[in-house]
Scaffold this active site. Structure first.
Site, PDB file in Angstrom:
ATOM      1  N   ARG A 142      -9.233  -1.843  -4.967  1.00 20.79           N
ATOM      2  CA  ARG A 142     -10.314  -2.820  -5.154  1.00 20.79           C
ATOM      3  C   ARG A 142     -11.567  -2.139  -5.680  1.00 20.79           C
ATOM      4  NH1 ARG A 142      -9.839  -4.415   1.058  1.00 20.79           N
ATOM      5  NH2 ARG A 142      -7.723  -3.762   0.559  1.00 20.79           N
ATOM      6  N   LYS A 145      -2.033   8.351   3.959  1.00 17.09           N
ATOM      7  CA  LYS A 145      -0.901   7.497   4.313  1.00 17.09           C
ATOM      8  C   LYS A 145       0.141   8.290   5.100  1.00 17.09           C
ATOM      9  CE  LYS A 145      -0.913   4.459   0.240  1.00 17.09           C
ATOM     10  NZ  LYS A 145      -1.092   3.206   0.975  1.00 17.09           N
TER      11      LYS A 145
HETATM   12  N1  BES Z   1      -1.423   0.764  -3.045  1.00 15.97           N
HETATM   13  C1  BES Z   1      -1.604   0.296  -1.719  1.00 15.97           C
HETATM   14  C2  BES Z   1      -0.886  -1.020  -1.441  1.00 15.97           C
HETATM   15  C3  BES Z   1       0.620  -0.993  -1.549  1.00 15.97           C
HETATM   16  C4  BES Z   1       1.398  -0.767  -0.431  1.00 15.97           C
HETATM   17  C5  BES Z   1       1.243  -1.261  -2.753  1.00 15.97           C
HETATM   18  C6  BES Z   1       2.788  -0.767  -0.529  1.00 15.97           C
HETATM   19  C7  BES Z   1       2.631  -1.272  -2.846  1.00 15.97           C
HETATM   20  C8  BES Z   1       3.407  -1.025  -1.742  1.00 15.97           C
HETATM   21  C9  BES Z   1      -3.100   0.075  -1.461  1.00 15.97           C
HETATM   22  O1  BES Z   1      -3.945   0.962  -2.114  1.00 15.97           O
HETATM   23  C10 BES Z   1      -3.327   0.274   0.003  1.00 15.97           C
HETATM   24  O2  BES Z   1      -3.154   1.354   0.468  1.00 15.97           O
HETATM   25  N2  BES Z   1      -3.727  -0.801   0.687  1.00 15.97           N
HETATM   26  C11 BES Z   1      -3.985  -0.740   2.085  1.00 15.97           C
HETATM   27  C12 BES Z   1      -5.288  -1.444   2.341  1.00 15.97           C
HETATM   28  C13 BES Z   1      -5.819  -1.239   3.748  1.00 15.97           C
HETATM   29  C14 BES Z   1      -6.215   0.203   3.945  1.00 15.97           C
HETATM   30  C15 BES Z   1      -6.998  -2.146   3.946  1.00 15.97           C
HETATM   31  C16 BES Z   1      -2.832  -1.442   2.795  1.00 15.97           C
HETATM   32  O3  BES Z   1      -2.299  -2.427   2.262  1.00 15.97           O
HETATM   33  O4  BES Z   1      -2.447  -0.982   3.860  1.00 15.97           O
HETATM   34 MN    MN Z   2      -4.287   2.735  -1.051  1.00 19.89          MN
END
Ligand code: BES
Ligand code: MN
Ligand code: ZN
Length: 500
Positions: free
Chosen positions: A350, A276
């Site tokens: 997931r 990230k």
């Molecule tokens: N934990 C994150 C989602 C999230 C983002 C929760 C901000 C709370 C605040 C999740 O694991 C994630 O990184 N999701 C990605 C999915 C994508 C890579 C398909 C996202 O939402 O960008």
């Molecule tokens: Mn994630």
């Protein structure tokens, strides 16, 4: 932490100590006990209201310092608005609002649980008390210095004046259990990931044993034997061991199928190799808010001895980049036997849920199941922080959750599932891939992925709580970051429909 708060019930006739909180409606009308206590100050309050343009509108507040004619150092008048329109959630908010107006230094306060028509019903007074309790929560265990004005007294005594003390106490008993569940969930979300890693999380869940909850911890070895490779793949780059915790509360009929709650417990989500960006990455210590809610809910159900059989199952991992970490392109075989191509290691929640849901279905054949996960940024784009996204294969369960949301103020908004979205996660190399490929409909493709691990004979709802599990804004009943969102919602769902 709220241990310094002494919350109790008293009578209207006992002299008010410290700050006095009273309520009036939109006609600035007070109840009889309030009028009696205000006595000769009534006139002064009316003039102050006029000067401050305070009308008694719902959620408005008139704050009077050293009010003339009263023995108390401060009088806080909270507006109820139209009293005929009030819902349970409003009383919770009034309690929070009142608590929030007390100066940090307040050691004593009396809240008159009275409306113009007379004493609030015990349920309403108890909701008010719950609001006070939740608003009083602070996560300050790592603060070693404080400004003088912010230093709270060693204990704060808050007395809710009610019509019938015994009945109000009884109504508050179940709410006290709920408040403990919410506080536990908030603590877990607020803790930093260097303190709260998977094993420590499991240890804290183990504390539920003292409430007669059976707690089992499945360690990495047990998970390998079960074939939970989707979950284990997420944790394989971490120095911390992954685990699954199973909590069982049997308050219902012996042998009756349980209701099941499943939580995403990513104790920290760096994104893994698909790392990230740095901005706000610290928020990802809260990526276990789903699991925190499940533990808090089990605590609440056991604490109030709910007449239901309930299981909570949480998947605990840490998603880190490392020489041993999972790579994009890797293919893993989930416990269900279905294979998954990892496109993005940041779509890890997931993968955790896939195995935990499959396990829960096989082992418990639950009456229904609800999973909670801070799953996608896309749900925040869609709904902001007011509603959680809800996906369900069952209209009745979805409707019950929607209704429970309106009652508690923990709102859910149903989102679609359909074969068209499902197609988007088909993979060239495996049975499915872990992202939809495009950012469009990202919360939906995530839900479709989870659905592939659900038995459609079992009513299921997935709550994407990425927007609601933690919150940098302050609400009337929470000034900390972790919200404990979902504990009150799911407790309500159980209480309204599934207790014997
Ligand atoms: N934990 C994150 C989602 C999230 C983002 C929760 C901000 C709370 C605040 C999740 O694991 C994630 O990184 N999701 C990605 C999915 C994508 C890579 C398909 C996202 O939402 O960008
Ligand atoms: Mn994630
Ligand atoms: Zn995540």
């Amino acid at each position: 932490m709220t241990d310094a708060l002494k919350l109790g019930f008293g009578s209207f006739s006992a002299p008010a100590k410290g700050v006095l909180v009273v309520f009036c409606d939109e006609a600035q009308k007070f109840g009889p006990a309030t009028r009696k206590t205000l006595g000769s100050a009534t006139d002064y309050v009316a003039r102050a209201a006029k000067a401050e343009r305070f009308t008694g509108k719902k959620d408005s507040v008139l704050d009077l310092i050293v009010p003339a004619g009263l023995k108390v150092p401060r009088l806080i008048v909270v507006g109820l608005g139209k009293t005929a329109d009030l819902r349970p959630n409003d009383f919770l908010k009034f309690g929070g609002l009142a608590m929030g107006k007390l100066p940090a230094s307040t050691s004593d306060a009396t809240v008159f649980a009275e409306m113009p028509g007379g004493a609030m019903k015990s349920e309403q007074a108890a909701d008010l008390a719950l609001g006070v309790r939740l608003r009083a929560y602070a996560f300050d265990r790592y603060k070693t210095k404080r400004k003088e004005a912010e230093t709270p007294p060693a204990t704060r005594t808050i007395t809710i004046a009610v019509g019938d003390i015994a009945v109000a106490r009884k109504a508050y008993a179940s709410r006290s259990a709920i408040s403990e569940g919410v506080v536990l969930a908030r603590d877990l979300v607020n803790e930093p990931a260097n303190v709260l890693f998977p094993e420590e999380f499991a240890r804290r869940a183990g504390a539920l044993k003292k409430l007669q909850v059976a707690v089992e911890v499945l360690d990495t070895k047990a998970l390998k034997n079960l074939g939970m490779n989707a979950l284990l793949g997420v944790g394989q780059g971490s120095a911390r061991e992954s685990s699954v915790v199973v909590m069982r509360w049997n308050g219902g009929r012996a042998g009756e199928a349980p209701v099941a709650f499943i939580g995403k417990g990513v104790c920290f989500d760096t994104g893994g190799i698909s790392i990230k960006p740095a901005a706000s990455m610290e928020d990802m210590k809260g990526d276990m808010a789903g699991a925190a809610c499940v533990v808090g809910l089990m605590h609440a159900l056991a604490g109030r001895k709910a007449r239901v059989n309930a299981v909570g199952v949480i998947g605990l991992v840490e998603n880190m980049p490392d020489g041993k970490a999972q790579r994009p392109g890797d293919i893993v075989k989930s416990m269900s036997g279905q294979t998954i191509e990892i496109i993005n290691t940041d779509a890890e929640g997931r993968l955790v849920l896939a195995d935990v849901i499959w396990y829960t279905v096989q082992r418990f054949k639950p009456k229904f199941m609800v999973d909670l996960a801070t799953l996608t940024g896309a749900i925040i784009v869609a709904l902001g922080q007011e509603y959680a996204g809800m996906f369900s294969n069952n209209d009745q369960l979805a409707e019950r959750l929607t209704a429970a949301g309106l009652e508690t103020g923990e709102l859910v908004w149903r989102m679609p599932l359909s074969p068209e979205y499902d197609k988007m996660i088909d993979s060239k190399f495996a049975d499915m891939k872990n992202t939809g490929g495009s950012r469009w409909g990202g919360a939906i493709t995530a839900a479709q992925f989870i659905k592939r691990f659900v038995d459609d004979k079992i009513p299921w709802a997935h709550l994407d709580i990425a927007g609601t599990g933690f919150d940098s804004r302050q609400t009337d009943i929470n000034k900390s970051w972790g919200s404990g969102w979902g504990v009150r919602l799911l407790n309500r769902l159980v209480a309204d429909h599934y207790e014997k």
